[in-house]
Write a protein that holds these residues in place. Sequence first.
Motif, short mmCIF file in Angstrom:
data_model
loop_
_atom_site.label_atom_id
_atom_site.label_comp_id
_atom_site.label_asym_id
_atom_site.label_seq_id
_atom_site.Cartn_x
_atom_site.Cartn_y
_atom_site.Cartn_z
N THR A 141 0.75 -1.31 0.12
CA THR A 141 -0.02 -0.07 -0.02
C THR A 141 0.79 0.91 -0.19
OG1 THR A 141 -1.85 -1.17 1.22
CG2 THR A 141 -1.80 1.42 1.31
N GLU A 142 0.66 2.22 -0.89
CA GLU A 142 1.44 3.57 -0.98
C GLU A 142 1.31 4.31 0.22
OE1 GLU A 142 0.33 5.15 -4.54
OE2 GLU A 142 1.29 3.66 -5.83
N PRO A 143 2.05 5.44 0.45
CA PRO A 143 1.80 6.08 1.77
C PRO A 143 0.86 7.01 1.48
CG PRO A 143 4.18 5.97 0.76
CD PRO A 143 3.41 5.33 -0.14
N GLY A 144 0.15 7.51 2.80
CA GLY A 144 -0.88 8.33 2.68
C GLY A 144 -2.05 8.13 3.41
N GLN A 145 -3.02 8.97 3.47
CA GLN A 145 -4.44 8.86 4.34
C GLN A 145 -5.27 8.14 3.50
OE1 GLN A 145 -5.15 12.91 5.24
NE2 GLN A 145 -3.36 13.18 6.65
N TYR A 146 -6.01 7.16 4.47
CA TYR A 146 -7.15 6.33 3.77
C TYR A 146 -8.33 6.54 4.97
CZ TYR A 146 -3.22 4.49 1.04
OH TYR A 146 -2.27 4.38 -0.26
N LEU A 147 -9.34 6.19 4.36
CA LEU A 147 -10.53 6.71 5.15
C LEU A 147 -11.68 5.49 4.87
CD1 LEU A 147 -11.50 8.56 7.26
CD2 LEU A 147 -12.72 9.83 5.34
N THR A 148 -12.49 5.19 5.98
CA THR A 148 -13.40 4.41 5.79
C THR A 148 -14.61 4.51 6.97
OG1 THR A 148 -14.53 2.06 5.63
CG2 THR A 148 -12.47 2.17 6.93
N SER A 149 -15.42 3.70 7.18
CA SER A 149 -16.45 4.16 8.47
C SER A 149 -17.20 2.74 8.70
CB SER A 149 -17.43 5.24 7.86
OG SER A 149 -18.25 4.56 6.96
N LEU A 150 -17.52 3.09 10.11
CA LEU A 150 -18.46 2.06 10.61
C LEU A 150 -19.79 2.72 10.91
CD1 LEU A 150 -16.18 0.29 13.38
CD2 LEU A 150 -16.59 -0.31 10.79
N VAL A 151 -20.97 2.18 10.63
CA VAL A 151 -22.23 2.83 10.86
C VAL A 151 -23.32 1.90 11.61
CG1 VAL A 151 -24.33 3.36 9.61
CG2 VAL A 151 -22.14 3.58 8.50
N LEU A 152 -23.94 2.68 12.46
CA LEU A 152 -24.98 1.87 13.72
C LEU A 152 -26.18 2.71 13.25
CD1 LEU A 152 -25.71 0.04 15.95
CD2 LEU A 152 -25.14 1.97 17.46
#
Length: 349
Positions: A141-152
């Motif tokens: 995986t290349e450097p940097g910021q990655y984003l995901t989420s959890l939902v309720l």
Amino acid sequence: MPHALRARTTALLLVLAFLPLSLAGLVSPQPALATADAEQQPVELSLRPADQPGPYFALTMSPGESRELAVELGNQGTVPIEALTYAADAYTVINGGFGAKERGSSPTGTTEWVSYPTEVVELPTEQGITRAFSVTVPPGTEPGQYLTSLVLENNVAVEGSGDVALDQIVRQAIAVSIEVPGPSTPALAVHAASHSLAAERSVVDVAIANTGNTSLMPAGELLVRDADGTIVSRSDVAMDVVYARTSTQVRTTLAGALEPGEYTATLTVTDDATATAATGTDLRFTVAAPASAASTSTEAGELPPILQDEAGAGATSYFIGVIALLAVVIIVLLVRRRTQASPAVSRQG
């Protein structure tokens, strides 16, 4: 004889006086009977990291690394609730900010790093449960910021009430932010412009993309020019966070509606923290002529008119008018008959 005639006339007039009221009561719309439905309790869910401070997960992980984490699912309401929880792709909302995709969306990218199966859980009153999950950064995986989420969210929609009833899903979403160490390469790009109308006001959208590997907060200026090149609108732009590798729109609502015609938009923005800038110049868009409110064509003129008042008031007025007319006719006939009968009575005396 005159006394009997007057009695009959008085009785008939009383009947005629009350008849329009009776018809009005039959024709006029009656209010619907109210029903006493049980009041639904508000949905009060909470979602927060169970093993680290802060309102969301902020992780620094290397390629190939895995980490075990936990999240607390809470029900702050006064009744138990059936809730749905799942992992969802995160994205940048219009004008910047955090958003999480809805249930049923297919996970992609960073969301596939998260082992968090979709599940329906029973949450007891004013309590929480802890749910474990894992995150694995793929090798390479290349450097940097990655984003995901959890939902309720509540699994079954809360039914609305009233004339305009909307079923409600109350959602709580938290970000799972993962930074892979390495060089930061911020970049922005500005793309096409478009126009729409909302509440009789022009809305100008300009597409913008964060093509780099770090989050940015662009700010700047939007200029709108007409076909002659005259500036017809100048707006300041101040976006919230635009996440790395995501696209969104700069949306500006003007004070009024632009005249139909051809226009161009120029957007210039800069992220002060990284000095990253982008400009989109002479982005063309068209303002269409508004649709005619009423057709004046021969074909439209041949259509039958609608002779109807609101809430049946026209029908009520019609019946009352007919009855009133009949009353006048009957009174005239009775008066004429009485006039003709009066001399005969006098001669008998």
